[in-house]
Structures are given as structure tokens and as C-alpha cells.
Design an enzyme around this catalytic site. Structure first.
Site, short mmCIF file in Angstrom:
data_model
loop_
_atom_site.label_atom_id
_atom_site.label_comp_id
_atom_site.label_asym_id
_atom_site.label_seq_id
_atom_site.Cartn_x
_atom_site.Cartn_y
_atom_site.Cartn_z
N HIS A 171 1.27 -1.86 -0.54
CA HIS A 171 -0.04 -0.05 0.18
C HIS A 171 0.79 1.56 0.22
O HIS A 171 0.35 2.62 0.80
CB HIS A 171 -0.65 -0.21 1.47
CG HIS A 171 -1.94 -0.90 1.43
ND1 HIS A 171 -2.94 -1.46 1.00
CD2 HIS A 171 -1.32 -2.23 1.96
CE1 HIS A 171 -3.33 -2.78 0.91
NE2 HIS A 171 -2.49 -3.06 2.03
N GLU A 305 9.49 5.28 -17.35
CA GLU A 305 7.36 6.15 -17.93
C GLU A 305 7.58 5.00 -19.08
O GLU A 305 6.17 5.40 -19.19
CB GLU A 305 8.13 7.90 -17.97
CG GLU A 305 8.44 7.84 -16.02
CD GLU A 305 9.15 9.33 -16.90
OE1 GLU A 305 10.07 9.83 -16.37
OE2 GLU A 305 8.02 9.94 -15.92
#
Ligand code: ARG
Length: 471
Positions: A171, A305
Site C-alpha cells: 500500500h 516511464e
């Protein structure tokens, strides 16, 4: 406009408007129709497969008594010469409908009227399915090599990083201390599955449609077993109508590529985070970084990316292909021509992305002090709970007590070990002792020695099992 085999009126040989099907029409296609319909700009790259398939086909025609040995040889050599012309970049401005038309037109140029016998008993429907499957077999081999190389690169980095400890996240929150190698191998095992998937897709692709004709089988008694053997397929297809309209193999390969792209995307995403100013766990090498046109200090992780983004495009192609197929009747519909641009784009994208990501992974450097510096003592909270369990406290209670300790440390603005004895004792009598014996982050990793765990030996065992599997 189905292409059921040889045209009734053979097209004028040597004509630039060579067409495989013009006989029943009074007018050629309009420019607008051709602009939509023509696929040469996409399928030109299938020329090696088209020539291979045709050379096997003429052998089958000879066996079936349609061609003499001399005719077969003339056609075979003619096809070789067509191949040489195309390999040399010839016919760059050809305006033929597709690669099958171009090859046949050039064959007329090479051998004259005899070229008109090539397409006997064959349709572009079984021809293009065969060419495309041959192309997929090569693409699968190339993808497998690149995935394997990326895996090897991750393994090399993992071996070098076996003793680096950093926070492990769930998380996006610090969860437990882990080894850098453990993180890298978490991105390597998916590549093992990718390679298994490619092998499974290969099995599906390796089914020969040639000899199916347009939909009903070939009118010539060709030996499909001979074709299968010559072209390196594992099986022949079972139903001509299915075989000419089946593109499951395209969807399945697109899915395998999408899965690869997704794995590389997740790796890329994580590396973008780790290379950020705030984390700084890794440093990209100069040759795999990019700068900013405005901000002189920037070292951008464009490689990761782009790897992250490319998966979206590939997923789009997969969805487009499935959407194209849904609702189509059995057999060939022109819709299926779209299969090639979608798959070629996905495979090309993967074959550009994988080497760049591998290069970046090879060259990146971990930054041990940043990894160490990021480790917060709360990462040891599970160890405290485990120690309470060892002291006889049921885990559920131990979890709550360790949580209280974390809260107390937070309130006092100190580390777990910094909680005063009396405050720890008030939470549980065993805690002061446990805190005084609480180990290092490294020791914390060593406590997780189950198979697949982050303890040194467990990670080494993973490495050993992985090393045999990659290039
Ligand atoms: N260019 C076509 C394709 O890629 C070849 C098959 C054409 N078949 C036909 N019946 N028009 O699908």
C-alpha cells in the site's frame, strides 16, 4: 469480395495493377476503396513467410500432379529471386493490394505466364493465416529471448544486491525490511511465467491452416502433412472454415505480450519511485537517463516511464482484436485483416521496450545509504509481535500490544527501542526484554527464512532456481 482461388480471367501479367480477383468486375476499385482496403503497407513485412509458404505450396502442387518437376523448379527459383528483390528493399513504392498480390506480380515478372499456376487450389484466406502464423512463431522466439535477457539482468543485479536491505512496501507504506535482491526477484518470477505463456501460445500457433482453401478445403488433393512438415508446424488444422477464420492465436499472443508489457510496466513504475529525489534508492546511469530542457538538475527516468506507458497501448491492441472478432461468423471476414497491424505494433513495441529496460537495469546502481536511511524502526513491529508470541502471548493479542508500542513511540516522538522501560512494561511485562534484544533490520530479514522469504538463504535458493532458466 471473397477470394475463392484463381481468377477466371488471369490478370494481365507485368501490369502494375495486378489483381488477384478482377475478373467479375467491370471497374477497378476506386481510390477511396483502395485506400481503405489495401494492406501492403502493413503486411509487406510478411514477404519472407509468403515466399516460404508458396515454395512449400508448389511442392505440394507437384506431388498432386498439378506442376511438373521443371515447372516447380522454375517457380521455386522465381520465388527466390522475388525474395531477393524484396529483401533488397525493392518495390518500395508498389501499390499492390497486399503482399500476396505483390509477390505474385513479381513472380510474373520473373517467370512469365507460369506464375499463374502458383495460386492453384489455394486462397488468400489460408495463405494469409499461414503467413501470419509463421511470423508469430518467429516473433515468439524473439520475445522469449528478450524476456529471458531482462530476467538475466535482474538476476545479476539481485546477486549483487543480496546484502542490501531496504523497506519493503505494501500500500505504499513501509511494511517489513527486505533485501534488494528479494524485490528484484519479485519482478523476475513474473518473467518466468511470461516465458511459460509464450511456450503455450507457441503450441497454439503451430497449427497449419494451408490447404484449407477459402473455407471448404482445397479442390486440389494436396498433401497437408507434407506442407506441415516443410513449414515446421506441429499439427494441421481440423476444419477449413474454422482454420481460415481463426485468430485465437493472435489474441493469445497479444495477451502474452500484454502480460509481458504489464510486468515491465510494474517494474518500471517501481523504479520511477525508487529513483525519485525522495526515495533515491537507485541511480540511473547517464546513458539511460534523460535531461530536462529547462531544469538543469534533472535526471529523468524516461525509460521506465515509457515502459510503464507502453503496456497501455498493448492492452488497447488486445482489446481491439477481441472486439474485432466478437460476433464474426466462422470463416474469413475482411475484419480479420486488422489482426496484423494490432499484433505487429504490440510485438514491435515490446521488442523496443525490453532491451531498453534491460539496459537500464544492467546499468543502474543501488544507493545503499539511501536504502538504509529510509528504514524506520516501525518495520520491526512484526518482529516484536513474533517475540511476544514466542513468550506465550496469542498472536492476535501480540499484534495489538505491538501496535500499542508503535503508538506510544509515535506519541513520544521516539523509536520502538526509545520507549522507556516503564512504559513498555505497562504494555506487557515481556516487552522491555524483547526491546533490549530487538535485532537489526538485517536480522529481521533473516527471520523470514521460509521458501520464498527474504532471508539470505531463501533468496539464494530463489537465485539458484532462477539462474538455470534465463540466458
Ligand atoms: N490482406 C488480406 C488480409 O490480411 C489477405 C486475405 C484476403 N482475403 C480475402 N478474401 N479478401 O486479411
Amino acid at each position: 469480395m471473397s477470394d475463392g482461388g484463381a481468377s477466371e480471367n488471369p490478370p494481365t501479367p507485368l501490369s502494375a495493377s495486378h489483381q488477384l480477383w478482377g475478373g467479375r468486375f467491370a471497374k477497378p476499385p476506386s481510390e477511396a476503396m483502395a485506400a481503405l482496403n489495401d494492406s501492403l503497407w502493413i503486411d509487406r513485412r510478411l514477404w519472407p513467410q509468403d515466399i516460404r509458404g508458396s515454395q512449400a505450396w508448389i511442392e505440394a502442387l507437384e506431388h498432386a500432379g498439378i506442376l511438373s518437376a521443371a515447372e516447380r523448379q522454375t517457380l521455386h527459383e522465381g520465388l527466390d529471386r522475388v525474395g531477393e528483390r524484396l529483401a533488397g528493399g525493392g518495390e518500395a513504392d508498389a501499390t499492390d493490394e497486399d503482399i500476396h498480390t505483390l509477390v505474385e506480380r513479381l513472380l510474373y515478372e520473373e517467370v512469365g505466364e507460369l506464375a499463374g499456376k502458383l495460386h492453384t487450389g489455394r486462397s488468400r484466406n489460408d495463405q494469409v493465416a499461414t503467413d501470419h502464423r509463421l511470423w508469430c512463431l518467429e516473433a515468439i522466439a524473439a520475445l522469449d529471448t528478450e524476456v529471458s535477457r531482462l530476467g538475466a539482468s535482474l538476476i545479476t543485479q539481485a546477486r549483487a544486491g543480496i546484502d542490501l536491505v531496504l523497506p519493503g512496501y505494501t500500500h505504499g507504506q513501509q511494511a517489513q525490511a527486505v533485501r534488494w535482491a528479494h524485490v528484484l526477484l519479485a519482478h523476475t518470477w513474473p518473467l518466468v511465467r511470461d516465458r511459460e505463456r509464450l511456450a503455450a501460445v507457441r503450441h497454439r500457433v503451430a497449427e497449419l491452416p494451408l490447404g484449407s482453401g477459402a473455407l471448404a478445403g482445397s479442390g486440389v488433393a494436396v498433401d497437408r502433412e507434407l506442407l506441415r512438415e516443410r513449414l515446421g508446424f506441429d499439427r494441421v488444422s481440423n476444419n477449413a472454415l474454422d482454420a481460415t477464420g481463426d485468430r485465437d492465436f493472435v489474441v493469445e499472443l497479444l495477451f502474452a505480450v500484454t502480460m509481458i508489457a504489464t510486468h515491465v510496466s510494474r517494474l518500471g513504475g517501481e523504479m520511477v519511485t525508487y529513483s525519485s529525489t525522495e526515495y533515491g534508492f537507485i541511480k540511473l546511469s547517464d546513458d539511460f537517463s534523460t535531461g530536462s530542457s529547462l531544469l538543469p538538475q534533472k535526471r529523468n527516468p524516461d525509460v521506465f516511464e515509457l515502459a510503464r506507458a507502453k503496456a497501455s497501448r498493448t492492452l488497447g491492441n488486445l482489446v481491439a482484436m477481441l472486439a474485432t472478432m466478437r460476433g464474426l461468423p466462422a470463416g474469413y471476414s475482411k475484419d480479420l485483416q486488422e489482426d496484423k497491424s494490432l499484433l505487429f505494433d504490440a510485438v514491435d513495441t515490446a521488442l523496443v521496450t525490453l532491451p531498453a529496460v534491460r539496459g537500464a537495469m544492467d546499468a543502474l546502481e543501488p544507493v545503499p545509504e539511501r536504502m538504509r536511511g529510509a528504514l524506520q524502526e516501525s518495520l520491526l513491529a512484526t518482529d516484536v509481535a513474533d517475540d511476544l508470541v514466542a513468550a506465550g502471548v496469542p498472536f492476535r493479542e501480540a499484534h495489538g500490544l505491538a501496535g500499542k508500542l508503535v503508538r506510544t513511540a509515535e506519541e513520544l516522538g521516539t523509536s520502538l527501542r526509545g520507549v522507556p522501560r516503564d512504559r513498555a512494561d505497562a504494555i506487557h511485562a515481556a516487552l522491555p526484554d524483547i526491546l533490549s534484544r530487538l535485532g537489526s533490520f538485517e536480522e529481521s530479514t533473516q527471520r523470514r527464512a521460509t521458501a520464498g522469504g527474504t532471508a539470505r538463504e531463501a533468496v539464494l535458493a530463489q537465485l539458484e532456481s532462477l539462474e538455470g532458466r534465463f540466458l
